[in-house]
Write a protein that holds these residues in place. Structure first.
Motif, short mmCIF file in Angstrom:
data_model
loop_
_atom_site.label_atom_id
_atom_site.label_comp_id
_atom_site.label_asym_id
_atom_site.label_seq_id
_atom_site.Cartn_x
_atom_site.Cartn_y
_atom_site.Cartn_z
N PHE A 57 1.05 -1.13 -0.01
CA PHE A 57 0.40 0.02 -0.41
C PHE A 57 1.24 1.22 -0.15
O PHE A 57 0.89 1.79 1.14
CB PHE A 57 -1.19 -0.30 0.76
CG PHE A 57 -1.69 1.31 1.25
CD1 PHE A 57 -2.76 1.52 0.20
CD2 PHE A 57 -1.55 2.19 2.17
CE1 PHE A 57 -3.82 2.72 0.22
CE2 PHE A 57 -2.30 2.96 3.00
CZ PHE A 57 -3.29 3.24 1.63
N GLY B 256 1.62 3.64 -3.41
CA GLY B 256 1.76 4.39 -4.73
C GLY B 256 2.27 3.92 -5.99
O GLY B 256 2.44 3.32 -6.65
N GLU C 166 0.87 10.61 2.12
CA GLU C 166 -0.73 10.87 2.29
C GLU C 166 -0.95 11.21 3.96
O GLU C 166 -1.55 12.84 4.59
CB GLU C 166 -2.29 10.61 1.28
CG GLU C 166 -1.26 11.46 0.25
CD GLU C 166 -1.58 9.72 -0.50
OE1 GLU C 166 -0.23 9.03 -0.12
OE2 GLU C 166 -1.20 9.68 -1.60
N LEU D 258 -8.64 6.29 2.00
CA LEU D 258 -7.75 6.76 1.22
C LEU D 258 -7.11 4.61 0.88
O LEU D 258 -7.49 3.66 -0.23
CB LEU D 258 -5.85 6.53 1.40
CG LEU D 258 -5.62 8.13 1.16
CD1 LEU D 258 -4.33 8.52 1.26
CD2 LEU D 258 -5.87 7.66 -0.97
N TRP E 128 -9.04 3.54 -2.60
CA TRP E 128 -7.64 3.49 -3.80
C TRP E 128 -7.41 1.33 -4.35
O TRP E 128 -7.93 1.29 -5.10
CB TRP E 128 -5.98 3.56 -2.78
CG TRP E 128 -4.30 2.67 -3.21
CD1 TRP E 128 -4.11 2.08 -3.91
CD2 TRP E 128 -3.83 4.17 -4.17
NE1 TRP E 128 -3.16 1.34 -4.56
CE2 TRP E 128 -3.36 3.55 -4.94
CE3 TRP E 128 -4.17 5.07 -4.46
CZ2 TRP E 128 -2.18 3.35 -5.82
CZ3 TRP E 128 -3.13 5.50 -5.27
CH2 TRP E 128 -2.35 5.28 -6.12
N ASN E 129 -7.59 1.30 -3.15
CA ASN E 129 -8.02 -1.05 -3.58
C ASN E 129 -9.34 -0.57 -4.29
O ASN E 129 -9.05 -1.32 -4.86
CB ASN E 129 -7.62 -2.25 -1.99
CG ASN E 129 -6.65 -1.80 -1.43
OD1 ASN E 129 -5.72 -1.83 -2.65
ND2 ASN E 129 -6.31 -1.17 -0.75
N THR F 170 -8.15 -0.04 -8.13
CA THR F 170 -7.59 -0.67 -8.84
C THR F 170 -7.79 -1.74 -9.10
O THR F 170 -8.43 -2.06 -10.15
CB THR F 170 -6.71 -1.54 -7.52
OG1 THR F 170 -5.70 -0.05 -6.81
CG2 THR F 170 -5.44 -2.44 -7.94
#
Lengths: 99, 175
Positions: free
Chosen positions: B2, B4, B62, B87, B91-92, B95
């Protein structure tokens, strides 16, 4: 093989985070570590920008990706958000290929 | 994984024909900054045991930025966890959407998707270039990476650049 690499990279990245939270403070407060580590992402990200824009495999290539990067630079200078920078670059490449 | 920039680097090196191990090394090197973030955060968060094991997963650009921007330690901790959880989920999800949607495109070049990664790396890089020295390092790194590109396996230019900048960093500190 790919998944073994993904696993090793994942474990390494997590271990670095945990080390930061766990190791004695003075280990990472060495001035050489403090001043060198922040330089690594700068150098690696710049290398990635250059190699992914100007090469295909082992060959230097000048194609629409260079123009897309130029537009991305303008977006970055104008402080555009991350997503906008990526989208305008992709859109530039897509439009130039249509011409 | 995790974090980026490391994800992008791993995918970028493999996608560019490099070995998965060169990609993994680049990802780990990019992740080294998170150790320094952890160092900054450890006194702020004061986490022990299982909470530290979980907190470590969220130590990224972040969450660090959000946590150290607060004056009140309890607000810092809240900012860290709130940013981390939000996040991580988004984020996932992003993805997953990308992985599913990618099958819909026969040729990603038509959408200009091959121009997206360099732009993403540039956007990650730009906030770090607010002074003359990092800008010079970035330009030098790009020149070196391009110069050695034709002579070494894909992905290896990144490792050469990482070694060179580390030597430069250590020498500079000792002066």
């Amino acid at each position: 093989m790919i998944w073994a690499g993904v696993l090793v990279a994942s474990v390494s990245c997590y271990a670095l985070k945990l080390a930061g939270l766990s190791l004695p403070q003075r280990w990472l407060q060495d001035p050489r570590v403090q001043s060198t580590v922040p330089l690594i992402p700068i150098a690696l990200l710049a290398s990635l920008v250059a190699t992914q824009t100007f090469s295909t495999g082992h060959h230097l290539v000048l194609d629409v990706r260079a123009a897309a990067l130029g537009v991305a630079v303008i977006a970055v200078v104008l402080r555009a958000p991350f997503l906008i920078v990526v989208v305008v670059a992709a859109a530039t490449a897509a439009l130039l290929r249509l011409l | 994984m995790f974090t980026g920039a490391s994800q992008f680097a791993l995918v970028g090196v493999i996608g560019g024909g490099g070995s998965v191990w060169a990609g993994a090394a680049a990802a780990a090197l990019l992740g080294s900054r998170n150790a320094l973030y952890g160092l900054r955060l450890s006194s702020l968060l004061g986490v022990r045991g299982p909470r530290r094991v979980l907190a470590a997963h969220f130590v990224i650009d972040e969450t660090t930025a959000m946590a150290i921007a607060r004056d009140d330690p309890s607000l810092s901790r809240f900012a860290f966890w709130a940013t981390g959880v939000a996040l991580f989920i988004l984020w996932n999800l992003g993805t997953l959407v990308g992985a599913v949607a990618a099958h819909a495109f026969s040729n990603p070049k038509v959408l200009g998707l091959d121009a997206a990664p360099p732009a993403a790396f540039l956007a990650l890089l730009a906030p770090r270039l607010r002074a003359r020295e990092p800008l010079a390092i970035a330009i030098a790194a790009a020149v070196v990476a391009i110069a050695v590109l034709g002579f070494v396996p894909a992905g290896v230019p990144l490792l050469i650049v990482a070694v060179l900048v580390s030597i430069y960093g250590v020498l500079r500190t000792q002066r």
